[in-house]
Write an enzyme that holds these catalytic residues in place. Sequence first.
Site, PDB file in Angstrom:
ATOM      1  N   SER A 240       0.854  -1.183   0.000  1.00 29.86           N
ATOM      2  CA  SER A 240       0.000   0.000   0.000  1.00 29.86           C
ATOM      3  C   SER A 240       0.890   1.233   0.000  1.00 29.86           C
ATOM      4  CB  SER A 240      -0.899   0.002   1.248  1.00 29.86           C
ATOM      5  OG  SER A 240      -0.096   0.101   2.418  1.00 29.86           O
ATOM      6  N   LYS A 241       0.264   2.401  -0.017  1.00 24.68           N
ATOM      7  CA  LYS A 241       1.052   3.641  -0.059  1.00 24.68           C
ATOM      8  C   LYS A 241       1.966   3.776   1.154  1.00 24.68           C
ATOM      9  CE  LYS A 241      -1.797   6.426  -3.100  1.00 24.68           C
ATOM     10  NZ  LYS A 241      -2.582   7.660  -3.277  1.00 24.68           N
ATOM     11  N   ARG A 242       1.520   3.251   2.305  1.00 25.20           N
ATOM     12  CA  ARG A 242       2.372   3.386   3.488  1.00 25.20           C
ATOM     13  C   ARG A 242       3.627   2.517   3.364  1.00 25.20           C
ATOM     14  NH1 ARG A 242       1.578  -0.848   7.257  1.00 25.20           N
ATOM     15  NH2 ARG A 242      -0.132  -2.237   6.697  1.00 25.20           N
ATOM     16  N   HIS A 243       3.579   1.486   2.518  1.00 23.42           N
ATOM     17  CA  HIS A 243       4.751   0.636   2.301  1.00 23.42           C
ATOM     18  C   HIS A 243       5.670   1.185   1.217  1.00 23.42           C
ATOM     19  CE1 HIS A 243       1.890  -2.696   3.739  1.00 23.42           C
ATOM     20  NE2 HIS A 243       2.837  -2.635   4.643  1.00 23.42           N
TER      21      HIS A 243
END
Length: 475
Positions: A240-243
């Site tokens: 995801s974007k946080r990764h």
Amino acid sequence: MTVVTRFAPSPTGFLHIGGGRTALFNWLYAKRHEGKMLLRVEDTDRERSTDAAITAILDGLKWLGIDWDGDVVYQFSRAARHREVAETLLAQGRAYYCYATQQELEEMRETARKEGRPSRYDGRWRDRDPSEAPKDVKPVIRLKAPTEGETVVEDEVQGRVVWQNKDLDDLVLLRSDGTPTYMLAVVVDDHDMGITHVIRGDDHLTNAARQTQIYQAMGWKVPKMAHIPLIHGPDGAKLSKRHGALGVEAYRSMGYLPVALRNYLVRLGWSHGDQEIFSTDEMIQAFDLKNIGRSPARFDFAKLENLNGHYMRLAKDEDLAQALEAILPEIGSERGLGPTFSPELREKLLAAMPGLKERAKTLVELLDSAYYLYAQRPLNLDDKAAALLADGRARLAGIVEKLQAVDEWNAQTVEAVVREHADAIGAKLGQVAQPLRAALTGRATSPGLFDVMAVLGRDETLSRLQDQLSGAPAA
């Protein structure tokens, strides 16, 4: 047989990191076999496809160093050809008009949900006479898929994958408004473009069964398929974007070099012994499909940073300066810099580059560590630097006068003066060098102190010292 691969992004967003890896794998496989990689923009979703996304995808590929053969193919422009194939299947009895209403389809889904089974079209118009068709319903065209036996894909990565035909329903080929579905368009385009190998994410594996049935219905040769596992985050969850599931352009803005990102991506899910560092030629020579693993790869920013640092240390100073200038319009203003380096600052940056690139892992880090080159006088010291200077200010008493007496200003001559000063006051070199660094750079860490003094030059070094030691207020 000439190997022909393709990268086929949907322009509904930027080129994300998984798409970049898929493009790279297709590119490497084609290069390895002296074949071609084609680029097809799958822009049939007219509401979500944008010109900005198309531009970002093409720019992202170019930045990564991935080129393609021939002109870009735009899928939407081929809609007439897609309709022609659907109508051919209809004429051959391998497809049929379906007049099921939206309400009927909803009822099918609801019944399937209640019975705890997958939602599938029940084939109610498969063998009905079109004369029974309601006049107020525009039909879709559905594939008359086999109902017995198996559909098999001999996947180059996943191995032999088998679907029971009774579990696959008759998919829609042409919508009621005459537009082709993704499934049909992909098959027609891959066939017409002569694609021999379809290399893509394993989220398309079920699509492979559907598309194989279309190939078989048309009597076309099915290309070899290789479905590569998706990229997960370090915690094993879907990326995801946080990764880090960002557009490739975000990695550029974060200060990664394309050569480093390309090297990192090739090792996400593919291996060649224990080798981690690959030149482009080595990648091409070594890349094959059999060494792609079946488990999801895990994205690791720390590994990417270390790899980027490796390539930065190897890079020519001028190349790093140019790479910095390319992203300066995006990252410069928050550091008080304009969209380009002044000739004077660029000269200083190049002189300091050997020391700067030894420590930095990204271009952004490099620019931040070069703060002392572009900081405005009097310097604004960070907390650590302010504490070091407060603690060591007394030990710098008299050092300005000693440095003023230096005739030939370079790293060696200023080092000799600082060492002599430390000896004269009975201090260790670090006890003088730390507050001196703080006064000159505004930071507690920097490239080698004497290199810093040499790059700053006599006048700037003495002026900064006088600012800080005379108690001038910080900017």
